[in-house]
Enzyme design. Structure first.
Site, PDB file in Angstrom:
ATOM      1  N   HIS A  17       0.845  -1.208   0.000  1.00 45.37           N
ATOM      2  CA  HIS A  17       0.000   0.000   0.000  1.00 45.37           C
ATOM      3  C   HIS A  17       0.880   1.258   0.000  1.00 45.37           C
ATOM      4  CE1 HIS A  17      -3.209  -2.562   2.251  1.00 45.37           C
ATOM      5  NE2 HIS A  17      -3.655  -2.369   1.028  1.00 45.37           N
ATOM      6  N   LYS A  41     -15.934  -8.038   4.291  1.00 43.94           N
ATOM      7  CA  LYS A  41     -14.955  -8.435   5.313  1.00 43.94           C
ATOM      8  C   LYS A  41     -15.557  -8.160   6.683  1.00 43.94           C
ATOM      9  CE  LYS A  41     -11.055  -7.604   2.268  1.00 43.94           C
ATOM     10  NZ  LYS A  41      -9.929  -6.720   1.927  1.00 43.94           N
ATOM     11  N   ARG A  91      -2.737  -6.487  -8.159  1.00 37.86           N
ATOM     12  CA  ARG A  91      -1.640  -7.413  -7.838  1.00 37.86           C
ATOM     13  C   ARG A  91      -1.519  -8.522  -8.858  1.00 37.86           C
ATOM     14  NH1 ARG A  91      -3.707  -8.476  -1.913  1.00 37.86           N
ATOM     15  NH2 ARG A  91      -5.522  -8.519  -3.259  1.00 37.86           N
ATOM     16  N   SER A 130      -3.308  -7.579   3.141  1.00 39.72           N
ATOM     17  CA  SER A 130      -3.637  -7.396   4.564  1.00 39.72           C
ATOM     18  C   SER A 130      -4.193  -8.704   5.133  1.00 39.72           C
ATOM     19  CB  SER A 130      -4.675  -6.289   4.732  1.00 39.72           C
ATOM     20  OG  SER A 130      -4.185  -5.088   4.230  1.00 39.72           O
TER      21      SER A 130
HETATM   22  O1  PNS Z   1      -9.010  -2.884   0.597  1.00 39.66           O
HETATM   23  P1  PNS Z   1     -10.315  -3.411   0.033  1.00 39.66           P
HETATM   24  O2  PNS Z   1     -11.067  -4.203   1.087  1.00 39.66           O
HETATM   25  O3  PNS Z   1     -10.121  -4.187  -1.233  1.00 39.66           O
HETATM   26  O4  PNS Z   1     -11.205  -2.111  -0.338  1.00 39.66           O
HETATM   27  C1  PNS Z   1     -12.531  -2.245  -0.838  1.00 39.66           C
HETATM   28  C2  PNS Z   1     -13.274  -0.905  -0.652  1.00 39.66           C
HETATM   29  C3  PNS Z   1     -13.282  -0.505   0.828  1.00 39.66           C
HETATM   30  C4  PNS Z   1     -12.582   0.178  -1.465  1.00 39.66           C
HETATM   31  C5  PNS Z   1     -14.758  -1.077  -1.164  1.00 39.66           C
HETATM   32  O5  PNS Z   1     -15.366  -2.127  -0.464  1.00 39.66           O
HETATM   33  C6  PNS Z   1     -15.581   0.201  -1.011  1.00 39.66           C
HETATM   34  O6  PNS Z   1     -15.462   1.099  -1.824  1.00 39.66           O
HETATM   35  N1  PNS Z   1     -16.379   0.279   0.062  1.00 39.66           N
HETATM   36  C7  PNS Z   1     -17.202   1.457   0.357  1.00 39.66           C
HETATM   37  C8  PNS Z   1     -18.664   1.210   0.017  1.00 39.66           C
HETATM   38  C9  PNS Z   1     -18.881   1.376  -1.483  1.00 39.66           C
HETATM   39  O7  PNS Z   1     -18.743   2.439  -2.050  1.00 39.66           O
HETATM   40  N2  PNS Z   1     -19.256   0.271  -2.140  1.00 39.66           N
HETATM   41  C10 PNS Z   1     -19.525   0.288  -3.567  1.00 39.66           C
HETATM   42  C11 PNS Z   1     -18.334  -0.095  -4.392  1.00 39.66           C
HETATM   43  S1  PNS Z   1     -18.087  -1.825  -4.296  1.00 39.66           S
END
Ligand code: PNS
Length: 162
Positions: A17, A41, A91, A130
């Site tokens: 990151h 998660k 990745r 992570s």
């Molecule tokens: O590090 P991650 O878990 O891959 O990140 C995923 C994240 C947090 C960016 C995604 O789940 C997110 O954008 N969550 C906020 C809610 C949202 O906007 N959801 C719609 C897009 S999937």
């Protein structure tokens, strides 16, 4: 002025990151690292405050990077911050399916204003996640080579207190 958001769970932030934040900070005028909830998660290891604090520590050397937290949709946060770019790291090919769906979903939900820019993860960190760091830590193995020092310390404290 280009304002990019680098969103994620960051539970915890890894060296992969940090590498991506550094590279994004050289491309965009301002980068907002935003801790968001990933509803897929369920059981985070670190609280939101702990994650934000670790991110603040590891990004304090970058003059054009700030760290935030948002409880809601990424598109709403982007609108609030007047940002129209999302940065995500890739990745491997299997990341692409879900990332493409998210990028297209966010673009549609923002009436076409929010673009996602993908940066390839540095090959040194392509297997680092992570999830992997948490899994090792659960068994009291701290992956020091793949997390910043401050994160290694916090991981040690966290698993000791469990
Ligand atoms: O590090 P991650 O878990 O891959 O990140 C995923 C994240 C947090 C960016 C995604 O789940 C997110 O954008 N969550 C906020 C809610 C949202 O906007 N959801 C719609 C897009 S999937």
């Amino acid at each position: 002025m280009s304002i990019a958001i680098y969103p994620g769970s960051f539970d915890p932030v890894t060296t992969g990151h940090v590498n991506l934040i550094e590279r994004a900070s050289k491309i965009f005028d301002h980068v907002i690292v935003c801790v968001l909830i990933n509803s897929g998660k369920k059981t985070p290891l670190f609280s939101i405050d702990e994650r934000v604090n670790m991110l603040e520590c590891v990004t304090e050397g970058f003059h054009n990077v700030s760290v935030r937290y948002y409880d809601g949709l990424l598109v709403d946060f982007a609108k609030q911050e007047e940002a129209n770019i999302i940065v995500r790291g890739l990745r491997e090919m299997s990341d692409f399916d879900v990332e493409l769906q998210m990028a297209q979903g966010n673009k549609a939900a923002s009436d076409g204003t929010l673009e996602t820019v993908f940066l390839p993860t540095d090959p040194n960190y392509s297997f680092v996640s992570s999830t992997m760091i948490r899994e090792f830590a659960n068994y009291h193995h701290i992956c020091r080579e793949f997390v910043p020092d401050i994160v290694a310390e916090r991981l040690e404290e966290k698993v000791k207190s469990k």
